[in-house]
Write a protein that holds these residues in place. Structure first.
Motif, PDB file in Angstrom:
ATOM      1  N   UNK B 349       0.841  -1.202   0.000  1.00 50.19           N
ATOM      2  CA  UNK B 349       0.000   0.000   0.000  1.00 50.19           C
ATOM      3  C   UNK B 349       0.878   1.255   0.000  1.00 50.19           C
ATOM      4  N   UNK B 353       1.293   4.276  -3.060  1.00 53.09           N
ATOM      5  CA  UNK B 353       1.206   5.724  -2.888  1.00 53.09           C
ATOM      6  C   UNK B 353       2.416   6.405  -3.518  1.00 53.09           C
ATOM      7  N   UNK B 354       3.561   5.733  -3.461  1.00 58.53           N
ATOM      8  CA  UNK B 354       4.789   6.353  -3.984  1.00 58.53           C
ATOM      9  C   UNK B 354       5.055   6.036  -5.456  1.00 58.53           C
ATOM     10  N   UNK B 358       0.684   5.398 -13.193  1.00 53.57           N
ATOM     11  CA  UNK B 358      -0.628   4.870 -12.824  1.00 53.57           C
ATOM     12  C   UNK B 358      -0.708   3.351 -12.905  1.00 53.57           C
ATOM     13  N   UNK B 361       0.947   1.972  -9.949  1.00 55.57           N
ATOM     14  CA  UNK B 361       0.156   2.220  -8.746  1.00 55.57           C
ATOM     15  C   UNK B 361      -1.002   1.218  -8.667  1.00 55.57           C
ATOM     16  N   UNK B 362      -1.697   1.037  -9.792  1.00 56.99           N
ATOM     17  CA  UNK B 362      -2.827   0.098  -9.788  1.00 56.99           C
ATOM     18  C   UNK B 362      -2.364  -1.311  -9.457  1.00 56.99           C
ATOM     19  N   UNK B 365      -1.469  -1.514  -5.694  1.00 62.16           N
ATOM     20  CA  UNK B 365      -2.684  -1.452  -4.873  1.00 62.16           C
ATOM     21  C   UNK B 365      -3.406  -2.799  -4.928  1.00 62.16           C
ATOM     22  N   UNK B 366      -3.390  -3.428  -6.100  1.00 62.02           N
ATOM     23  CA  UNK B 366      -3.980  -4.746  -6.242  1.00 62.02           C
ATOM     24  C   UNK B 366      -3.297  -5.775  -5.345  1.00 62.02           C
ATOM     25  N   UNK B 368      -1.730  -5.160  -2.523  1.00 65.63           N
ATOM     26  CA  UNK B 368      -2.139  -4.868  -1.144  1.00 65.63           C
ATOM     27  C   UNK B 368      -3.523  -5.429  -0.890  1.00 65.63           C
ATOM     28  N   UNK B 369      -4.413  -5.204  -1.846  1.00 65.54           N
ATOM     29  CA  UNK B 369      -5.795  -5.636  -1.665  1.00 65.54           C
ATOM     30  C   UNK B 369      -5.894  -7.165  -1.644  1.00 65.54           C
ATOM     31  N   UNK B 370      -5.122  -7.814  -2.505  1.00 67.73           N
ATOM     32  CA  UNK B 370      -5.111  -9.283  -2.551  1.00 67.73           C
ATOM     33  C   UNK B 370      -4.684  -9.851  -1.192  1.00 67.73           C
ATOM     34  N   UNK B 372      -4.638  -8.261   1.769  1.00 65.83           N
ATOM     35  CA  UNK B 372      -5.588  -7.905   2.831  1.00 65.83           C
ATOM     36  C   UNK B 372      -6.816  -8.803   2.791  1.00 65.83           C
ATOM     37  N   UNK B 373      -7.222  -9.197   1.581  1.00 68.96           N
ATOM     38  CA  UNK B 373      -8.366 -10.108   1.462  1.00 68.96           C
ATOM     39  C   UNK B 373      -8.019 -11.466   2.064  1.00 68.96           C
TER      40      UNK B 373
END
Lengths: 135, 376
Positions: B349, B353-354, B358, B361-362, B365-366, B368-370, B372-373
């Protein structure tokens, strides 16, 4: 025609209704969000209303002139309280009503749980080049 | 290809006495005319046609210039120029366009136009700047080169740097700058006998080979370790490997050859697990000793994370400043391999941010989300 700037904020805007940090979304929710944004821009290109969009990095600094022969003064990083722009889209539309409609659609981009973000966007009209004719 | 002739035509005009800036304008005009006329009247001798038309454009411009300024010009006095000598100054033209007096963005623009034969409009579109800005950038660059001697090169290394920038930093438009950089590097390789030219060509070919596997249809990034390697272009890999072997046989190692060697080891491996990470770490050692670049050290840490252990890679990373681009992303990757998913998610994550673009970044972020899920 009238040009409008739709501004998106990292912070400083009123809180969105569906306000969950992005890294807490499910991967497919992230994908859906990105897809929605791409489709939105593509659709405006098709309709001839798209001008430009850009995203900004969250870090930056203040800079100002400090006198002749001196290097510019900088101040940064930004304090946590600073209003922080995340990016923009510029559109060229028939009238204010259409600009509102499009900003509303952009704000409905899906977020956590696949629900619309209801994110607050700043809508700003450009000052036009030609003076309005009055009769 | 029409544009392959551009350096030869340009050098023919210069040999006939035109200065670089005026000759370059004339060649550009001749190209535009060729694009208009050749579809209906294809010439028998493309190079002869372009040279003759460009020379006439040059004379027209010189005459009207002379008339405007009301003074005699040597060109005016001798309109019947001798035929162009057979010598080919292609390499000198590349060296001139990459002249150390130019900023890198000017050198890139001038190279694409003067030796690449692209129009100002195409170059502007590729770099997302207004056409007028790009036209100014090119004419300023040409003014800077006035007085720079045609045979006063800044060295082949400057040309390679410019070509690598073109390869890496193309954005958009209808010109494929990756293909264009490869075409130009091939041309330089035919004229310059230097193993680093081959090293760069090999690096470009081996990197371009992965293009079909580097993104999903919607443009999302796929990192090397997750790519479908059957989609890699095996012809480009074969060619790149052969070119690299020729370069390495010369035993004058340089940064491009070292990077190409690393790319070749990846290209050679059917999977991440079967990759020869130990050899890759050794090539990074070479690269670090040549360039002293912290980015090379960061990549070495990642390779070490595979060759030895994620902990070893993380220990290397801790020795590097965390302000380095992709530092957090590299740490996240190694933490995940170590099994610390919460720390990896936090770092992904932070890396998102850094991120400086784009798509990256995407992707981050994916990740991180993977994670966290998984953790929920």
């Amino acid at each position: 025609m009238a040009k409008y700037l739709m501004l998106k904020h990292y912070r400083g805007a009123p809180e969105a209704v569906n306000n969950v940090p992005m890294d807490q979304w499910a991967p497919e929710e992230l994908s859906a969000h990105i897809q929605y944004m791409n489709d939105f821009a593509a659709r405006l290109e098709q309709s001839g209303e798209y001008i430009d969009s850009q995203a900004l990095a969250p870090e930056g600094e203040w800079v100002r002139f400090d006198g002749k022969g001196l290097p510019p003064v900088t101040d940064g990083p930004f304090p946590e309280t600073k209003d922080l722009i995340a990016g923009w889209m510029i559109i060229d539309v028939d009238n204010h009503a259409r600009a509102l409609e499009l900003a509303g659609e952009l704000s409905a981009a899906p977020g956590a749980g696949g629900e619309p973000l209801h994110e607050w966007l700043e809508l700003r009209p450009f000052l036009s080049d030609s003076p309005q004719r009055t009769e | 290809m029409l544009r392959d002739l551009v350096p030869q035509v340009l050098s023919a005009l210069i040999h006939r006495g035109a200065d670089f800036a005026a000759a370059e304008d004339a060649v550009q005009e001749a190209l535009l005319e060729a694009i208009r006329r050749w579809p209906h009247e294809p010439p028998n001798d493309a190079k002869g046609w372009l040279t003759a038309v460009a020379w006439n454009k040059f004379l027209d411009a010189a005459r009207s210039d002379t008339a405007r300024r009301r003074r005699e010009d040597t060109v005016h006095a001798e309109p019947c120029a001798p035929p162009a000598p057979a010598s080919d100054d292609t390499l000198q033209l590349y060296l001139l366009c990459a002249h150390p007096a130019l900023s890198s963005s000017s050198a890139v623009a001038l190279t694409l136009r003067a030796v690449g034969g692209l129009t100002t409009g195409q170059i502007a579109q590729a770099y997302l700047v207004p056409e007028r800005t790009m036209a100014q950038r090119i004419s300023r660059a040409k003014r800077k080169l006035v007085g720079a001697r045609f045979t006063d090169p800044g060295g082949v290394a400057t040309v390679l740097k410019v070509l690598y920038l073109i390869f890496n930093e193309g954005y958009s438009g209808d010109v494929d700058l990756v293909a264009e950089a490869i075409r130009l590097t091939r041309q330089v390789a035919r004229h310059a006998n230097h193993p680093e030219v081959l090293g760069l060509l090999a690096l470009m070919l081996l990197t371009a080979a992965r293009r079909p596997a580097r993104a999903t249809p919607d443009g999302s990034l796929i990192p090397l370790v997750d790519q479908d390697r059957t989609a890699w272009d095996s012809e480009l890999i074969d060619e790149g490997t052969t070119v690299l072997q020729h370069a390495l046989a010369r035993e004058q190692l340089g940064e491009y050859q070292a990077q190409a060697a690393i790319a070749a080891l990846h290209a050679d491996a059917p999977t991440t697990q079967e990759t020869d990470w130990t050899q890759i770490v050794e090539w990074y050692d070479e690269l670090v000793s040549i360039t002293h670049s912290p980015v090379a050290r960061l990549n070495r840490a990642l390779a070490l994370g595979h060759a030895k252990s994620p902990e070893a890679g993380l220990a290397e990373l801790r020795a590097l400043p965390d302000s380095l681009p992709r530092h957090a992303a590299a740490a996240a990757y190694l933490q995940e391999r170590r099994g610390d998913l919460a720390e990896a998610a936090r770092l992904y994550a932070q890396a998102a941010i850094r991120a400086s673009n784009l798509a990256e970044r995407n992707y981050l972020m994916h990740q991180a989300s993977r994670l966290n899920t998984c953790l929920d």
